[in-house]
Design a protein around this motif. Structure first.
Motif, mmCIF file in Angstrom:
data_model
loop_
_atom_site.group_PDB
_atom_site.id
_atom_site.type_symbol
_atom_site.label_atom_id
_atom_site.label_comp_id
_atom_site.label_asym_id
_atom_site.label_seq_id
_atom_site.Cartn_x
_atom_site.Cartn_y
_atom_site.Cartn_z
ATOM 1 N N THR B 575 0.694 -1.081 0.084
ATOM 2 C CA THR B 575 0.152 0.099 0.052
ATOM 3 C C THR B 575 0.962 1.188 -0.083
ATOM 4 N N LYS B 576 1.878 1.336 0.775
ATOM 5 C CA LYS B 576 2.594 2.471 0.756
ATOM 6 C C LYS B 576 4.135 2.357 0.259
ATOM 7 N N GLY B 577 4.451 1.188 -0.252
ATOM 8 C CA GLY B 577 5.748 1.018 -0.829
ATOM 9 C C GLY B 577 6.665 0.472 -0.211
ATOM 10 N N TRP B 578 7.715 -0.341 -0.699
ATOM 11 C CA TRP B 578 8.678 -1.185 -0.167
ATOM 12 C C TRP B 578 9.726 -0.273 0.581
ATOM 13 N N ASP B 579 9.703 1.052 -0.097
ATOM 14 C CA ASP B 579 10.840 1.908 0.518
ATOM 15 C C ASP B 579 10.606 2.079 2.075
ATOM 16 N N MET B 580 9.461 2.294 2.480
ATOM 17 C CA MET B 580 9.006 2.311 3.866
ATOM 18 C C MET B 580 9.436 1.040 4.738
ATOM 19 N N VAL B 581 9.300 0.009 3.939
ATOM 20 C CA VAL B 581 9.591 -1.091 4.615
ATOM 21 C C VAL B 581 11.175 -1.178 4.828
ATOM 22 N N ALA B 582 11.978 -0.683 3.922
ATOM 23 C CA ALA B 582 13.326 -0.480 4.105
ATOM 24 C C ALA B 582 13.887 0.260 5.119
#
Lengths: 249, 628
Positions: B575-582
């Motif tokens: 939903t918010k993008g994998w950058d955020m997960v990183a």
């Protein structure tokens, strides 16, 4: 009764009273029981339901505390024992056999038999060895790895007998050991108990409705309404058994 | 057979049971009641999974609030401008003059007391001007593309309405000429008389064809003169001797009503048509006749002043250019015809016009290809992938308004550029308000009530600067708000909501686990009683149950964390993008695992120990009697 003096007491109760408080009412289950049991005796306790049989049993086995009076086991006052000592007593001096077998369902026959030994601090190898011997003795040597659910009622009760003998107790308390069994398997258990009584000189105290039990008992204690009604010698009973068996047929 | 040594019962202590044995028994117990254990573990598992989602969410750097220009303050997620909230103290007029701020600028931002002026307003003004410049450039840049649409759209609107369209307009609007011509043809607007006139002008007119079409009398000489090959004329004169008679006979029959009979030695033009119709094969070897046969209907049309197709006119001998010009001279064609053509064949024209005119959905991708600036297309589309054609029209109409607005703003704030940057920087440093002062003086009610402990100073990247005002209250007094920073007070409600969530998840865990453990213990009363009969100590029973539930607790919590963590990562990633997960710190992730497992274990222990102790303390007789 003539040889009383020569026999040693293994269990003695003195003015044993037990009261239960239920729904605000005090119920006197035992009203001063006096009972002496000698070493190596086979005693049957008879009485109708609600007569205090099981209560007396629990007192003698140290499973419950009397309201008044004392229980001596091997001349030791049970009331004087602390939790650890009581556990020791239950572990080594008394073996229990229950109407509903009460095997630990998650353990195999062997594990059930060795459990009291584990509590007694016996080493693993010794446990296994003795456990197997006991299972062989009760005729279940081949089925040591079976769970209680995989055994028949009679077989379960035999495992329970083996377990009761695990730490070479001087007393075996059997609370209606044949109550949940059919005639044939009940007979087998009775024979087994008699054998243990004869060969190992274990004192057996059993509560029962089973008249076949009376046949092999040394003495029969009749209990009614919390009192010992009468104590009969085996010879007196044999006649009665015959009569009742006739009635049955 | 009993020995006298057994006579006196020597009371001993129970051997201490090795922990290893208890562990084995617990493991066995769990293994054997696997499914039951799973149900018990389910409560812990779900509770911890919930906790893990909350914690994982915490670890992620959620999208940074959009950067706020210096001088603006962000309170509870709302941008507060200088009118509500000043980040600079009022500057004395003299100090301003000394620093080099021109008098006219100072006059413009003078505060009511007259002795001071607002530095914030100057900075704001400069920012406003910059913003106006930026926006004006953007609007004008957009117009470069949009104006194209503006000019041409009306035609398409006309097309849509099925109105008549000038061919020249259509061509100008980018409709290919061929397509216009085709539309004209479909419209059949070439006037017959005009074509005839033109043909005569060109002297290319085939007199005999015309005569035939007009059914005039033709002499063989005329026919010959009209271009019939000599041998053909001879053949006509020699062979069809009876034909004229026939024709004459026909003419006689119609004499009473029809035109006068042909003069001797001539034949009626229509006779040729008749002969040709009756003997189609007779003359086929002669190309000229063939031509006649093909062309005659056209001439007939011309004669009747009917509309002629451009193609036919060309075949007749009218130059294509002339024909098209003639067709184009007719000022209009039917818009509906063009639409049909568009639908048949859309390459070469810009479908976006059509879509706009028809108010169809236009995909951002198509709009970009047609030259609509991406920003505009995206703005029009909102969150979707397409926008309504008519909204493009509206955007075009909006343009002048926005140009006016930005121009006005640019003009209004131009004066602030006269203040030299160095002077502003100097004053900004001197008259910056510290956080505490800011809150004390804040006109915004939220600012007054805001808990200082919840204030974060955030730099332009949106990262926290690690300023903990609760721990270091002095920092609030000394830290000036710097240009580029802004104060961010996290929404207090959401802050508490987060804790509330954590609390709730723990509570859910607690209830679930307690319930499970209570069930697990009570259903084993009989077993516990039996164990006690066999010589187990109370403490051993408790140990056994606690060990068992701890094992369960650890495994279930670990798995629960895995579920919670993975699901949250997936949700955030998609939903918010994998950058955020990183952005998650691996050590903190490990920490959250630790917290979850610890919480799971602690809750399990708390939930187990009470029922376990109760069960262990119960007299064995009562435990044995217990039925579940």
């Amino acid at each position: 009764m003539a040889t009383v003096d020569k026999k040693e007491y293994v269990v003695r109760t003195k003015d044993l009273v037990k009261e239960f408080t239920m729904g605000g009412q005090t119920l006197r289950a035992l009203k001063g029981i006096q009972l002496d049991i000698y070493r190596g005796e086979y005693i049957s306790i008879m009485g109708p339901s609600g007569s205090g049989k099981s209560t007396l049993f629990n007192m003698v086995g140290g499973l419950d505390k009397p309201t008044d009076g004392t229980v001596f086991i091997n001349d030791v006052d049970m009331a004087q024992l602390d939790a650890q000592e009581l556990a020791y007593l239950r572990c080594r001096t008394i073996g229990y056999i229950f109407q509903s077998f009460n095997l630990i369902p998650v353990m195999t026959a062997l594990e059930n038999v060795t459990l009291p030994m584990v509590f007694a601090g016996v080493s693993q190898d010794e446990c296994t060895e003795r456990g197997m011997d006991l299972l062989k003795m009760v005729g279940l040597g081949e089925r040591y790895h079976h769970k209680p659910t995989e055994l028949s009622g009679g077989q379960q009760q035999r495992v329970a007998c083996a377990r009761a003998l695990a730490n070479n107790p001087s007393i075996i308390l059997a609370d209606e050991p044949t109550g949940n069994l059919d005639l044939k398997t009940g007979k087998e258990i009775i024979d087994l108990l008699k054998k243990l009584n004869k060969e190992n000189n274990v004192t057996i105290i059993s509560a029962t409705h089973d008249l076949k039990m009376l046949d092999i008992s040394d003495r029969i204690v009749w209990i009614r309404d919390g009192f010992v009604e009468r104590i009969e010698e085996r010879e007196d009973v044999q006649l009665q058994v015959g009569v009742m068996e006739n009635e049955e047929h | 057979m009993s020995t006298t040594s057994e006579n006196k019962f020597a009371v001993g202590r129970q051997a201490q049971l090795p922990l290893g044995r208890a562990f084995t028994i617990s493991m066995n117990s769990l293994k054997i009641r696997f499914w039951r254990s799973m149900v018990t573990a389910g409560g812990i598992f779900l509770g911890i999974a919930f906790l893990a989602t909350v914690l994982t969410q915490w670890l992620m750097q959620w999208p940074v609030p959009p950067k706020v220009d210096a001088g603006f303050v962000r309170l509870d997620g709302q941008i507060v401008g200088p009118g509500d909230y000043d980040v600079y103290k009022p500057v004395p007029v003299d100090a301003g003059r000394q620093a080099g701020i021109p008098q006219e600028v100072i006059d413009k931002v003078k505060l009511p007391d007259g002795a001071t002026f607002s530095l914030t307003e100057i900075i704001q003004g400069q920012l406003q001007k910059k913003r106006a410049e930026r926006n004006l450039t953007r609007v004008q840049e957009e117009w470069k593309h949009l104006s194209k649409f503006e000019k041409n759209l009306p035609i398409y609107v006309d097309i849509l309405a099925g109105k008549d369209i000038k061919t020249t307009d259509a061509t100008k609007a980018g409709v290919p000429k061929a397509l216009v011509a085709k539309a004209v043809v479909i419209g059949e607007t070439l006037d017959g008389t005009d074509a005839l006139k033109k043909l005569r002008d060109l002297k290319k007119v085939d007199a005999i064809c015309l005569a035939t079409a007009l059914n005039k009398d033709i002499t063989p000489a005329q026919a010959q003169q009209a271009g019939m090959p000599n041998d053909l004329v001879a053949a006509v004169m020699a062979v069809p001797a009876p034909e004229p008679e026939e024709a004459t006979a026909d003419q006689d029959a119609e004499a009473s009503t029809g035109p006068p009979p042909p003069k001797p030695g001539t034949f009626r033009g229509s006779t040729i048509v008749k002969v040709l119709d009756e003997n189609p094969d007779f003359w086929t070897e002669f190309r000229y006749i063939n031509k006649l046969r093909k062309m005659l209907p056209v001439y007939a049309d011309i004669a009747e002043e009917k509309d002629i197709r451009v193609e036919d006119a060309v075949t007749l001998g009218l130059p294509r250019k002339t024909a098209e010009q003639m067709a184009a001279r007719f000022p209009t064609f039917k818009g509906a015809d063009l639409i049909d053509l568009f639908r048949e064949k859309t390459d070469g024209i810009e479908p976006i016009y059509l879509a706009t005119a028809l108010d169809q959905d236009i995909r951002i991708r198509d709009a970009e290809r047609a030259g609509v600036p991406t920003a505009i297309a995206k703005k029009l589309a909102g969150s979707g992938k397409a926008f309504k054609g008519s909204s493009l029209n509206d955007a075009i109409k909006d343009h002048p308004r926005w140009t006016k607005i930005w121009k006005a703003r640019l003009k209004r704030n131009a004066i602030f550029d006269k203040a030299p940057q160095a002077a502003i920087d100097k004053l900004a440093k001197e008259y910056a308000i510290s956080l505490t002062e800011a809150f004390a003086a804040g006109k915004n009610p939220d600012a007054k009530t805001a808990n200082l402990g919840n204030v974060m100073i955030v730099n332009e990247n949106g990262r926290k600067l690690g300023l903990d005002l609760k721990k270091e209250p002095n920092l609030a007094n000394t830290t000036p708000l710097e240009s580029g920073d802004y104060v961010f007070i996290p929404d207090i409600n959401s802050f508490y909501r987060m804790w509330w969530l954590v609390g709730m998840s723990l509570l859910v865990c607690m209830v679930g686990i307690t319930n499970s453990m209570l069930m697990a213990v009570t259903e084993r009363f009989k077993e516990i009683g039996t164990m006690k009969c066999l010589g187990a100590l109370d403490s051993f029973v408790v140990l056994l149950l606690v060990l068992e539930s701890s094992l369960l607790g650890i495994c279930a919590s670990a798995l629960g964390w895995v579920l919670g963590f993975i699901s949250m990562v997936l949700i955030a990633g998609f939903t918010k993008g994998w950058d955020m997960v990183a952005t998650m710190n691996p050590w903190l992730v490990l920490g959250s695992f630790g917290v979850c497992v610890a919480a799971g274990m602690a809750l399990t222990l708390i939930a187990t120990i009470l029922p376990a102790m109760q069960a262990a303390r119960m007299p064995a007789a009562m435990a044995l009697r217990a039925e579940i």
